[in-house]
Scaffold this motif. Structure first.
Motif, mmCIF file in Angstrom:
data_model
loop_
_atom_site.group_PDB
_atom_site.id
_atom_site.type_symbol
_atom_site.label_atom_id
_atom_site.label_comp_id
_atom_site.label_asym_id
_atom_site.label_seq_id
_atom_site.Cartn_x
_atom_site.Cartn_y
_atom_site.Cartn_z
ATOM 1 N N PHE A 27 0.849 -1.194 0.000
ATOM 2 C CA PHE A 27 0.000 0.000 0.000
ATOM 3 C C PHE A 27 0.877 1.234 0.000
ATOM 4 O O PHE A 27 1.802 1.349 0.808
ATOM 5 N N GLU A 58 -5.106 13.737 -1.440
ATOM 6 C CA GLU A 58 -5.300 15.175 -1.662
ATOM 7 C C GLU A 58 -4.195 16.012 -1.044
ATOM 8 O O GLU A 58 -4.050 17.196 -1.365
ATOM 9 N N GLY A 65 -2.212 9.716 6.839
ATOM 10 C CA GLY A 65 -3.373 9.077 7.471
ATOM 11 C C GLY A 65 -3.728 7.786 6.758
ATOM 12 O O GLY A 65 -3.979 6.759 7.386
ATOM 13 N N ALA A 66 -3.711 7.834 5.431
ATOM 14 C CA ALA A 66 -4.100 6.659 4.649
ATOM 15 C C ALA A 66 -3.138 5.496 4.853
ATOM 16 O O ALA A 66 -3.572 4.346 4.984
ATOM 17 N N GLY A 69 -3.878 4.048 8.179
ATOM 18 C CA GLY A 69 -5.144 3.313 8.098
ATOM 19 C C GLY A 69 -4.955 1.958 7.427
ATOM 20 O O GLY A 69 -5.448 0.938 7.899
ATOM 21 N N ALA A 70 -4.210 1.939 6.328
ATOM 22 C CA ALA A 70 -3.977 0.682 5.610
ATOM 23 C C ALA A 70 -3.158 -0.280 6.457
ATOM 24 O O ALA A 70 -3.394 -1.492 6.459
ATOM 25 N N LYS A 75 -1.850 -4.106 5.988
ATOM 26 C CA LYS A 75 -0.943 -4.022 4.833
ATOM 27 C C LYS A 75 0.335 -3.264 5.199
ATOM 28 O O LYS A 75 0.293 -2.258 5.889
ATOM 29 N N ARG B 81 -9.031 14.153 10.361
ATOM 30 C CA ARG B 81 -8.444 13.205 9.411
ATOM 31 C C ARG B 81 -9.093 11.830 9.343
ATOM 32 O O ARG B 81 -8.538 10.944 8.680
ATOM 33 N N ALA B 84 -9.295 10.303 5.920
ATOM 34 C CA ALA B 84 -8.027 9.898 5.314
ATOM 35 C C ALA B 84 -7.615 8.512 5.820
ATOM 36 O O ALA B 84 -7.245 7.633 5.034
ATOM 37 N N PHE B 85 -7.699 8.308 7.130
ATOM 38 C CA PHE B 85 -7.382 7.001 7.703
ATOM 39 C C PHE B 85 -8.339 5.938 7.141
ATOM 40 O O PHE B 85 -7.928 4.842 6.773
ATOM 41 N N THR B 87 -9.922 5.927 4.365
ATOM 42 C CA THR B 87 -9.644 5.643 2.954
ATOM 43 C C THR B 87 -8.565 4.565 2.845
ATOM 44 O O THR B 87 -8.703 3.600 2.081
ATOM 45 N N GLY B 88 -7.511 4.711 3.642
ATOM 46 C CA GLY B 88 -6.454 3.702 3.639
ATOM 47 C C GLY B 88 -6.972 2.355 4.112
ATOM 48 O O GLY B 88 -6.700 1.312 3.499
ATOM 49 N N LEU B 89 -7.736 2.393 5.179
ATOM 50 C CA LEU B 89 -8.255 1.146 5.755
ATOM 51 C C LEU B 89 -9.207 0.453 4.776
ATOM 52 O O LEU B 89 -9.108 -0.760 4.557
ATOM 53 N N LEU B 91 -9.387 0.769 1.532
ATOM 54 C CA LEU B 91 -8.687 0.280 0.342
ATOM 55 C C LEU B 91 -7.905 -0.989 0.663
ATOM 56 O O LEU B 91 -7.815 -1.905 -0.151
ATOM 57 N N ALA B 92 -7.341 -1.021 1.884
ATOM 58 C CA ALA B 92 -6.548 -2.186 2.281
ATOM 59 C C ALA B 92 -7.437 -3.382 2.609
ATOM 60 O O ALA B 92 -7.039 -4.520 2.417
ATOM 61 N N ARG B 93 -8.640 -3.076 3.099
ATOM 62 C CA ARG B 93 -9.508 -4.158 3.582
ATOM 63 C C ARG B 93 -10.938 -4.017 3.067
ATOM 64 O O ARG B 93 -11.845 -3.606 3.803
ATOM 65 N N LEU B 96 -14.020 -5.173 5.140
ATOM 66 C CA LEU B 96 -14.537 -4.499 6.338
ATOM 67 C C LEU B 96 -15.632 -3.503 5.964
ATOM 68 O O LEU B 96 -15.593 -2.894 4.900
ATOM 69 N N HIS B 114 -10.521 16.647 2.999
ATOM 70 C CA HIS B 114 -10.656 15.181 2.927
ATOM 71 C C HIS B 114 -12.088 14.793 2.579
ATOM 72 O O HIS B 114 -12.324 13.831 1.856
ATOM 73 N N HIS B 117 -12.682 15.200 -1.195
ATOM 74 C CA HIS B 117 -12.056 14.159 -2.017
ATOM 75 C C HIS B 117 -12.623 12.777 -1.741
ATOM 76 O O HIS B 117 -12.640 11.920 -2.630
ATOM 77 N N ARG B 121 -14.079 10.492 -4.703
ATOM 78 C CA ARG B 121 -13.617 9.123 -4.972
ATOM 79 C C ARG B 121 -14.768 8.124 -4.992
ATOM 80 O O ARG B 121 -14.740 7.149 -5.714
ATOM 81 N N TYR B 266 -15.626 3.416 -6.283
ATOM 82 C CA TYR B 266 -14.208 3.654 -6.580
ATOM 83 C C TYR B 266 -13.537 2.476 -7.285
ATOM 84 O O TYR B 266 -12.770 2.641 -8.217
#
Ligand SMILES: Cc1ncc(C[n+]2csc(CCOP(=O)(O)OP(=O)(O)O)c2C)c(N)n1
Ligand code: SF4
Ligand SMILES: [Mg+2]
Lengths: 380, 277
Positions: A27, A58, A65-66, A69-70, A75, B81, B84-85, B87-89, B91-93, B96, B114, B117, B121, B266
């Motif tokens: 990721f 962005e 943060g992303a 989070g991932a 990941k 945020r 943002a967190f 979005t990562g989570l 995309l990774a999972r 969930l 955020h 966007h 998305r 997305y």
């Protein structure tokens, strides 16, 4: 795995992306900034091939943060940036340190402060890399000095981050980032790749921040049934906010002790000809390479000089450094800033041996000739 | 899913969804955030979302603190945020079910970029924004949604800045699902949240909440019940059509489902097998 020839002429930033993939990074979130963008571009291309996720966010705050989070989702994650973006990442980087979420942050240093000199090299983020986010926090900073080392240190960054649940910063200057060198891209043996310690045991009463012998608690993967709370607030072993002074202080102490406890694993440095050296030059990145050349020339002139190069910059390899400079008359700290590493070296030396500074901040690298001149002046 | 409005209050026991060992909770008496939380958990129950497969990502504020009470995978992130967190989570999972809980300050001020966007998305997650018109946690400062002329600690002469309409913002930025509801009728709110949960894409729900203790007191808006009644009076439920809503003007904040588009999620576009350039 990637279909790549083992030896290849690649750019530093590209080597970083390839190292990340080899380390198992799946990721990447980033935001374009010179001179780091090639890392993101490399990841956008390579991640796709291995079924990973690339996202251009962005801004740098969102990117940081992303990736956290991932990583919380399981990941291995990375972002890459330069000075202004590194400043923006600091709050969420502190969140990663506090919640013990592994992640790798690449900072390709340009001239600063502020927008500074986007296309010129600098080494002015040495202190920010250590103390950029607020509060007492653990962080590991690695500073490679060649394209090959960017590749291998990126792999090591992931391994350390996963093993110790601590954010790792990969810090190198623009010159190293944009250098092309032929390197060995043989992927590291699978058994050397570190995977996070995931919680597998009892779900009832699971303590996400339990005190363990190695001070690294097991991480619960969301979806596995542990139902853990994660917060940047100072938390107890259960992960919930606490204001009990003993618990609150212990929570931060353990984070800091964790790195002390694993110092041997973290520590890395290069030492050249320090044994009999009258002057030991300490430098990182491209400046260390100039120092290497300088000591060759100096020795040819009969001047005994050596180089101590921290590869793990933070925590600074203090004991090894002290030993390396034992018999020296002086330490010369050469760096492309107004004197950052020098303050740490002065603290360690405590006046003995004396520390001399060589600084350059105009966006030009420090040359071997400049280093030689400084050493000769020191010995006068 | 065609969500039939119904009340399953008898079977639904909110305590089964909560970390009761954290009680007593920190909310002030009468705080609207509590009702929002109840509605959310009720929606989880009715949509049969597994608490193990749920991930709640929240920001910083009184709203953000709610996450800790939910017996699930909860992530209390940084101010502004959570999207943002998340979005990562997400995309990774993809397995969930990701729900973001945020406040008006968290989502529209510090986190406004955020939000824009995330709407653009259209990644599958639900964002519940608890709008109490104020920065509750920090003691009652003005927020981007504080009504004109209202007093806060940083608008001692009344608020002179214009107000954000978060739903219009979300719609303009492309959110696939947008809705708004007050907390007065928890079942109605619950039904709206259920539809948001069910939407495949980014769903945004503004929940008009009330900060009784700080904002209410400062502006002499009465107790919780009075605040909620006046909130209700200031809205125009979409489902009631145009005639009945007349009396609710002149502040006709629309409620109900405001946007539901067929935009692709997305990850709907599959680039596998494509050559890179
Ligand atoms: C970077 C940062 N800036 C400021 C704060 C202080 N802060 C905490 S909560 C908050 C506002 C919360 O307001 P809102 O999002 O409306 O949530 P509420 O408390 O009203 O539910 C602020 C400004 C912070 N925690 N972090
Ligand atoms: S300060 Fe306001 S928003 Fe916060 S808990 Fe109290 S009433 Fe609710
Ligand atoms: Mg608020």
């Amino acid at each position: 795995m990637l279909a790549i020839a083992k030896r290849k002429n690649v750019q530093g930033n590209e080597a970083c992306a390839l190292g990340a993939i080899a380390a198992g990074c799946r990721f990447f979130a980033g935001y374009p900034i010179t001179p780091s963008s090639e890392v993101a571009e490399g990841m956008a291309r390579e991640l796709f091939a291995v079924g990973g996720v690339f996202v251009q966010m962005e801004d740098e705050i969102a990117s940081m943060g992303a990736i956290v989070g991932a990583s919380m989702g399981g990941k291995k994650s990375m972002t890459a940036t330069s000075g202004p973006g590194f400043s923006l990442k600091q709050e969420n980087l502190g969140y990663a340190a506090m919640t013990e979420t592994p992640c790798v942050v690449v900072n390709v240093m340009r001239g600063g402060p502020s927008t500074g000199m986007p296309t010129r090299p600098g080494q002015g983020d040495i202190m920010q890399a250590r103390w950029g986010t607020h509060g007492d926090h653990p962080i590991i900073v690695l500073s490679p000095a060649s394209v090959g080392e960017i590749y291998s240190e990126t792999v090591r960054a992931f391994n350390l981050s996963e093993a110790l649940r601590v954010p790792v910063v990969l810090l190198y200057d623009e010159t190293i980032g944009h250098l092309m060198e032929t390197i060995d891209l043989t992927p590291p043996p699978p058994e050397t790749i570190v995977e996070r310690k995931w919680a597998k045991g009892d779900k009832d009463g699971f303590l996400p921040y339990a005190e363990t012998d190695d001070l690294v608690p097991e991480m619960a993967r969301p979806g596995d049934g542990y139902r853990v709370h994660t917060t940047g607030l100072t938390h107890d072993e259960r992960g919930f906010p606490t204001q009990v002074p003993e618990k609150a202080s212990r929570a931060v102490e353990r984070l800091l002790e964790k790195l002390d406890h694993h110092a041997e694993l973290i520590e890395s440095y290069e030492e050249i000809d320090c044994g009999d050296a009258d002057v030991v030059i300490t430098a990182i990145g491209i400046t260390a390479r100039a120092a290497r050349r300088a000591i060759k020339n100096l020795r040819a002139k009969g001047i005994k000089a050596g180089v101590f190069r921290p590869i793990t910059l933070w925590p600074f390899p203090e004991a090894a450094f002290s030993k390396a400079v034992e018999g020296a008359k002086s330490v010369l700290v050469a760096e492309m800033n107004a004197g950052q590493l020098a303050t740490e070296i002065e603290r360690i030396c405590g006046g003995e041996p004396g520390v001399v500074r060589l600084n350059r901040i105009g966006g030009e690298v420090i040359t071997p000739a400049q280093i030689e001149k400084s050493v000769e002046e020191v010995l006068k | 899913m065609n969500i039939e409005p119904h009340v399953s209050a008898e079977q639904f026991d909110v305590r089964e969804y909560m970390r009761l060992d954290l009680f007593p909770h920190f909310l002030c008496p009468g705080c609207g955030h509590g009702m929002a939380l109840r509605a959310m958990m009720w929606a989880l129950y009715e949509n049969e979302i597994s608490m193990d497969k749920l991930a709640v990502v929240s920001g910083i504020g009184c709203s953000g603190r709610l996450g800790a009470y939910i017996d699930s995978n909860t992530f209390h992130t940084t101010h502004g945020r959570p999207l943002a967190f998340a979005t990562g989570l997400a995309l990774a999972r993809p397995d969930l079910h990701v729900v973001v809980i945020t406040g008006d300050g968290d989502c529209l001020a510090i986190g406004g970029n955020h939000l824009i966007h995330a709407c653009r998305r259209n990644l599958n997650m639900t964002c519940l924004m608890l709008n109490n018109e104020v920065y509750g946690m920090t003691g009652g400062q003005v927020s981007p949604t504080t009504s004109t002329d209202r007093y806060t600690t940083t608008t001692p002469y009344g608020n002179y800045e214009p107000v954000f309409d978060s739903c219009k913002l979300a719609e303009a930025a492309g959110a696939g699902f947008v809705g708004r509801e007050v907390t007065m009728q928890v079942p109605t709110l619950k039904d709206l949240i259920r539809q948001a949960f069910d939407y495949n894409g980014f769903s945004f729900v503004e929940i008009i909440s009330d900060c009784t203790e700080i904002f209410g007191r400062k502006n002499q808006l009465g107790e919780s019940a009075e605040m909620i009644l006046s909130q209700k009076a200031a809205t125009r439920p979409d489902s009631y059509g145009t005639k009945v809503d007349e009396p609710f003007r002149p502040n006709p904040l629309k409620t109900g489902v405001l946007v539901r588009s067929e935009r692709p999620e997305y990850r709907a576009v599959n680039y596998q097998g494509k050559k890179s350039k």
